[in-house]
Enzyme design. Sequence first.
Site, PDB file in Angstrom:
ATOM      1  N   LYS A 192       6.244 -16.373  20.950  1.00  0.00           N
ATOM      2  CA  LYS A 192       6.106 -15.326  21.964  1.00  0.00           C
ATOM      3  C   LYS A 192       6.924 -14.075  21.610  1.00  0.00           C
ATOM      4  CE  LYS A 192       5.068 -18.509  25.758  1.00  0.00           C
ATOM      5  NZ  LYS A 192       5.476 -18.942  27.111  1.00  0.00           N
ATOM      6  N   PHE A 196       3.152 -16.535  39.140  1.00  0.00           N
ATOM      7  CA  PHE A 196       3.783 -15.991  37.937  1.00  0.00           C
ATOM      8  C   PHE A 196       2.787 -15.359  36.958  1.00  0.00           C
ATOM      9  CE2 PHE A 196       2.999 -20.542  37.139  1.00  0.00           C
ATOM     10  CZ  PHE A 196       2.235 -20.478  35.976  1.00  0.00           C
ATOM     11  N   ARG A 216       5.033 -30.348  21.153  1.00  0.00           N
ATOM     12  CA  ARG A 216       5.654 -30.258  22.478  1.00  0.00           C
ATOM     13  C   ARG A 216       7.091 -30.785  22.437  1.00  0.00           C
ATOM     14  NH1 ARG A 216       2.814 -27.960  25.964  1.00  0.00           N
ATOM     15  NH2 ARG A 216       3.970 -28.686  27.768  1.00  0.00           N
ATOM     16  N   ASN A 263      10.451 -17.815  27.011  1.00  0.00           N
ATOM     17  CA  ASN A 263      10.817 -19.144  26.510  1.00  0.00           C
ATOM     18  C   ASN A 263      10.352 -19.426  25.080  1.00  0.00           C
ATOM     19  OD1 ASN A 263       8.108 -19.608  26.983  1.00  0.00           O
ATOM     20  ND2 ASN A 263       8.413 -21.267  28.441  1.00  0.00           N
ATOM     21  N   HIS A 311       4.682 -21.048  22.950  1.00  0.00           N
ATOM     22  CA  HIS A 311       3.633 -21.733  23.713  1.00  0.00           C
ATOM     23  C   HIS A 311       3.099 -22.835  22.826  1.00  0.00           C
ATOM     24  CE1 HIS A 311      -0.138 -22.469  25.887  1.00  0.00           C
ATOM     25  NE2 HIS A 311      -0.671 -22.559  24.674  1.00  0.00           N
ATOM     26  N   ARG A 333      13.161 -24.201  22.188  1.00  0.00           N
ATOM     27  CA  ARG A 333      13.526 -23.433  23.385  1.00  0.00           C
ATOM     28  C   ARG A 333      15.027 -23.459  23.647  1.00  0.00           C
ATOM     29  NH1 ARG A 333       8.140 -25.303  26.558  1.00  0.00           N
ATOM     30  NH2 ARG A 333       6.874 -23.469  26.085  1.00  0.00           N
ATOM     31  N   THR A 359      10.033 -26.440  29.285  1.00  0.00           N
ATOM     32  CA  THR A 359       9.638 -25.054  29.558  1.00  0.00           C
ATOM     33  C   THR A 359      10.851 -24.195  29.894  1.00  0.00           C
ATOM     34  OG1 THR A 359       7.509 -25.839  30.373  1.00  0.00           O
ATOM     35  CG2 THR A 359       8.142 -23.610  31.000  1.00  0.00           C
TER      36      THR A 359
END
EC number: 2.7.4.6
Length: 141
Positions: free
Chosen positions: A11, A59, A87, A114, A117, A104, A93
């Site tokens: 991100k 959000f 994951r 964060n 994705h 993260r 998250t």
Amino acid sequence: MAIERTLSIVKPDAVAKNVIGKIYDRFESAGLKIVAAKMKQLSRAEAEGFYAVHKERPFFKDLVDFMVSGPVMIQALEGENAVLKNRELMGATDPKKAEAGTIRADFAESIDANAVHGSDSVENAAIEVAYFFAASEISSR
């Protein structure tokens, strides 16, 4: 074990911190292969389409605003149990709840910014990979 494909996005916050290579090292060290990749400035329409599942959530606007705030690095990852493995590498998250050593925990600032994705299921992974990559852009190796 099943060979799977999953979508990952580094991100804007993590791209701005110049940690793409460090994140890629996590993927490769875990046995995931990068089979497609591109850096892209998402348009608002692309971000809204990608996150359409969240359209009614409070959000949604902030998420879209964040995802268009700077370039992202998009990659398709392939390997045994790629969805779950990615994951696990990402962590929770909310980076404050993410286990030490996860992407993260190490690179994210907040639940909004964060860092990454990752697809949440094999089914969604197929949809998400196809959203950003034509079959001709993916090179299994």
